[in-house]
Design a protein around this motif. Structure first.
Motif, PDB file in Angstrom:
ATOM      1  N   GLU A 101       6.228  -6.452  11.174  1.00 44.57           N
ATOM      2  CA  GLU A 101       5.330  -7.560  11.537  1.00 44.57           C
ATOM      3  C   GLU A 101       4.529  -7.992  10.315  1.00 44.57           C
ATOM      4  OE1 GLU A 101       1.591  -9.005  14.280  1.00 44.57           O
ATOM      5  OE2 GLU A 101       1.966  -6.850  14.155  1.00 44.57           O
ATOM      6  N   GLY A 110       1.266 -10.013   9.132  1.00 51.14           N
ATOM      7  CA  GLY A 110       0.000 -10.568   9.630  1.00 51.14           C
ATOM      8  C   GLY A 110      -0.410  -9.928  10.941  1.00 51.14           C
ATOM      9  N   THR A 111      -0.601  -8.608  10.908  1.00 53.74           N
ATOM     10  CA  THR A 111      -0.817  -7.875  12.171  1.00 53.74           C
ATOM     11  C   THR A 111      -2.218  -8.074  12.752  1.00 53.74           C
ATOM     12  OG1 THR A 111      -0.354  -5.765  13.263  1.00 53.74           O
ATOM     13  CG2 THR A 111      -1.547  -5.649  11.166  1.00 53.74           C
ATOM     14  N   GLY A 112      -3.197  -8.412  11.915  1.00 53.08           N
ATOM     15  CA  GLY A 112      -4.564  -8.646  12.431  1.00 53.08           C
ATOM     16  C   GLY A 112      -5.083  -7.432  13.179  1.00 53.08           C
ATOM     17  N   ASP A 142      -0.640  -6.548   6.601  1.00 57.32           N
ATOM     18  CA  ASP A 142      -1.671  -7.595   6.569  1.00 57.32           C
ATOM     19  C   ASP A 142      -2.265  -7.667   5.169  1.00 57.32           C
ATOM     20  OD1 ASP A 142      -3.163  -9.155   9.155  1.00 57.32           O
ATOM     21  OD2 ASP A 142      -4.204  -9.264   7.212  1.00 57.32           O
ATOM     22  N   ILE A 143      -2.696  -8.864   4.807  1.00 55.77           N
ATOM     23  CA  ILE A 143      -3.314  -9.076   3.491  1.00 55.77           C
ATOM     24  C   ILE A 143      -4.778  -8.643   3.509  1.00 55.77           C
ATOM     25  CG2 ILE A 143      -4.122 -11.457   3.893  1.00 55.77           C
ATOM     26  CD1 ILE A 143      -2.961 -12.130   1.080  1.00 55.77           C
ATOM     27  N   SER A 196      -0.608  -5.751   2.162  1.00 55.05           N
ATOM     28  CA  SER A 196       0.299  -6.518   1.313  1.00 55.05           C
ATOM     29  C   SER A 196       0.154  -8.022   1.549  1.00 55.05           C
ATOM     30  CB  SER A 196       1.753  -6.092   1.618  1.00 55.05           C
ATOM     31  OG  SER A 196       2.677  -6.868   0.891  1.00 55.05           O
ATOM     32  N   ASP A 197       0.390  -8.768   0.488  1.00 58.88           N
ATOM     33  CA  ASP A 197       0.554 -10.217   0.611  1.00 58.88           C
ATOM     34  C   ASP A 197       2.017 -10.426   1.026  1.00 58.88           C
ATOM     35  OD1 ASP A 197       0.802 -12.925   0.334  1.00 58.88           O
ATOM     36  OD2 ASP A 197       0.065 -13.011  -1.720  1.00 58.88           O
ATOM     37  N   LEU A 198       2.234 -10.911   2.227  1.00 59.94           N
ATOM     38  CA  LEU A 198       3.581 -11.003   2.808  1.00 59.94           C
ATOM     39  C   LEU A 198       4.311  -9.667   2.559  1.00 59.94           C
ATOM     40  CD1 LEU A 198       4.340 -14.702   1.783  1.00 59.94           C
ATOM     41  CD2 LEU A 198       3.604 -13.867   4.013  1.00 59.94           C
ATOM     42  N   ASN A 208       2.954 -13.840  13.836  1.00 54.75           N
ATOM     43  CA  ASN A 208       2.107 -14.928  14.305  1.00 54.75           C
ATOM     44  C   ASN A 208       1.219 -15.263  13.110  1.00 54.75           C
ATOM     45  OD1 ASN A 208       0.362 -16.696  15.543  1.00 54.75           O
ATOM     46  ND2 ASN A 208      -0.798 -15.100  16.620  1.00 54.75           N
ATOM     47  N   MET A 263      -8.707 -16.775   6.827  1.00 56.77           N
ATOM     48  CA  MET A 263      -7.425 -16.224   6.378  1.00 56.77           C
ATOM     49  C   MET A 263      -6.430 -16.065   7.535  1.00 56.77           C
ATOM     50  SD  MET A 263      -7.111 -12.686   4.329  1.00 56.77           S
ATOM     51  CE  MET A 263      -8.668 -12.748   3.478  1.00 56.77           C
ATOM     52  N   ALA A 264      -6.967 -15.980   8.739  1.00 56.81           N
ATOM     53  CA  ALA A 264      -6.098 -15.809   9.921  1.00 56.81           C
ATOM     54  C   ALA A 264      -5.691 -17.147  10.523  1.00 56.81           C
ATOM     55  CB  ALA A 264      -6.819 -14.968  10.972  1.00 56.81           C
TER      56      ALA A 264
HETATM   57  C1  LIG Z   1      -3.005 -15.735  13.189  1.00 61.44           C
HETATM   58  S1  LIG Z   1      -3.499 -14.121  12.653  1.00 61.44           S
HETATM   59  C2  LIG Z   1      -2.495 -13.122  13.743  1.00 61.44           C
HETATM   60  C3  LIG Z   1      -3.111 -11.779  14.051  1.00 61.44           C
HETATM   61  C4  LIG Z   1      -2.371 -11.004  15.152  1.00 61.44           C
HETATM   62  N1  LIG Z   1      -1.010 -10.695  14.775  1.00 61.44           N
HETATM   63  C5  LIG Z   1      -2.371 -11.801  16.448  1.00 61.44           C
HETATM   64  O1  LIG Z   1      -1.291 -12.316  16.833  1.00 61.44           O
HETATM   65  O2  LIG Z   1      -3.428 -11.929  17.081  1.00 61.44           O
HETATM   66  C6  LIG Z   1      -2.684 -14.037  11.110  1.00 61.44           C
HETATM   67  C7  LIG Z   1      -2.878 -12.755  10.298  1.00 61.44           C
HETATM   68  O3  LIG Z   1      -2.117 -12.889   9.089  1.00 61.44           O
HETATM   69  C8  LIG Z   1      -2.841 -12.326   8.024  1.00 61.44           C
HETATM   70  N2  LIG Z   1      -2.359 -12.970   6.784  1.00 61.44           N
HETATM   71  C9  LIG Z   1      -2.683 -14.189   6.293  1.00 61.44           C
HETATM   72  N3  LIG Z   1      -2.023 -14.436   5.156  1.00 61.44           N
HETATM   73  C10 LIG Z   1      -1.251 -13.334   4.923  1.00 61.44           C
HETATM   74  C11 LIG Z   1      -0.355 -12.982   3.871  1.00 61.44           C
HETATM   75  N4  LIG Z   1      -0.113 -13.802   2.846  1.00 61.44           N
HETATM   76  N5  LIG Z   1       0.251 -11.765   3.933  1.00 61.44           N
HETATM   77  C12 LIG Z   1       0.014 -10.932   4.970  1.00 61.44           C
HETATM   78  N6  LIG Z   1      -0.841 -11.207   5.989  1.00 61.44           N
HETATM   79  C13 LIG Z   1      -1.457 -12.395   5.959  1.00 61.44           C
HETATM   80  C14 LIG Z   1      -4.297 -12.606   8.349  1.00 61.44           C
HETATM   81  O4  LIG Z   1      -5.151 -11.718   7.672  1.00 61.44           O
HETATM   82  C15 LIG Z   1      -4.292 -12.437   9.869  1.00 61.44           C
HETATM   83  O5  LIG Z   1      -4.636 -11.129  10.228  1.00 61.44           O
END
Ligand SMILES: C[S@@+](CC[C@H](N)C(=O)[O-])C[C@H]1O[C@@H](n2cnc3c(N)ncnc32)[C@H](O)[C@@H]1O
Length: 271
Positions: free
Chosen positions: A115, A117-119, A140-141, A167-169, A184, A204-205
């Motif tokens: 996954e 962007g796990t938030g 997650d970043i 990680s970034d992506l 997501n 960021m989310a």
């Molecule tokens: C829309 S939220 C989704 C959170 C959770 N998965 C949910 O569905 O409620 C997007 C998540 O992606 C993370 N994110 C944003 N840019 C990112 C990147 N470049 N690499 C990894 N994670 C990233 C954010 O920090 C955030 O937690």
């Protein structure tokens, strides 16, 4: 000091301009403040136990702060998760994304799922609970978000089944050829003006770039480069055409799904 009944009447009045369900929210906040349940409030409505501190919570709600951040609690897939302002509040439509992953993984033994962007961890945690043999990595970043996800994984005792990676992506995740990539991601355009309630959520989310779909497209690139078998993503209601066109360049087709409001909300690609 106020009785339960007096406090609820006063609080309901105070937030009725900003909430569609002021009485219900006043009750939820009071139950959370007193660390009691809803039934207790009903059976003790004459008791004088409510202090001014409760009205500080009501004031936060009056200022449009989402109730989930005030109570540090949000519901997803019938379960309760810890949330704070470091993570997006889980949305009901994301349950459909989880369903899509579950139906795609049916028949795959020990599916490997990543996954991005796990938030708060909701997607990976529910998948770990519902697909007991899945091997899950959650990225997650945001380090702060990963702390929240870890806390939720411990609550549901799946922390030994999910590897959390900062990680970034997929920069810090080198594996390829796995079964499922799910995300997501942030997908709102940077210049879109949002309801004040959303200003409490981490930008960021929410924001996915100038057009909004840049991170989604990066995730599609990762899906191709890493030779992943399946991809499931949530997206903005108006991004179907952009995604369809982007996939054409790679000779790929997506199955799009709608949310409960019948808006385009996500897609699945099976190779
Ligand atoms: C829309 S939220 C989704 C959170 C959770 N998965 C949910 O569905 O409620 C997007 C998540 O992606 C993370 N994110 C944003 N840019 C990112 C990147 N470049 N690499 C990894 N994670 C990233 C954010 O920090 C955030 O937690």
């Amino acid at each position: 000091m106020y009785s339960v009944k007096e406090a609820l009447t006063k609080a309901t009045q105070q937030i009725k301009g900003i909430s569609d369900i002021p009485n219900k929210e006043a009750r939820i906040l009071l139950a959370s403040y007193l660390k009691k349940d809803q039934l207790w409030l009903i059976t003790h409505d004459g008791e004088e136990i409510v202090e001014e501190g409760y009205f500080k919570l009501i004031e936060r709600r009056f200022n449009n702060e989402p109730i989930e951040y005030i109570t540090n609690s949000a519901s997803f897939y019938g379960r309760d998760f810890y949330v704070d302002s470091n993570v997006l509040i889980p949305r009901p439509e994301t349950e459909i994304l989880v369903d899509e992953v579950i139906s795609t993984c049916k028949g795959i033994k020990r599916p490997t799922i990543v996954e991005i962007g796990t938030g708060s961890g909701i997607i990976s945690i529910v998948l770990a609970l519902l697909i007991p043999d899945a091997i899950i990595t959650a990225i997650d970043i945001s380090k702060e978000a990963l702390k929240v996800a870890q806390k939720n994984a411990e609550k549901y005792e799946v922390d030994d089944r999910i590897e959390f990676i900062h990680s970034d992506l997929c920069e810090n995740y080198k594996k390829k050829n796995f079964d499922m990539l799910v995300s997501n991601p942030p997908y709102i355009a940077n210049d879109e003006s949002l309801h004040i309630g959303l200003s409490y959520e981490p930008s960021m989310a929410l924001y996915g770039g100038k057009e909004g779909d840049e991170i989604l497209k990066n995730i599609i690139n990762i899906f191709i480069e890493k030779n992943v078998k399946n991809l499931a993503c949530e997206m903005g209601y108006d991004q179907k055409d952009a995604i369809t066109n982007y996939l054409k360049d790679f000779n790929l087709k997506a199955n799009f799904y709608k949310d409960l409001a019948r808006l385009d909300r996500g897609f699945v690609i099976n190779k």
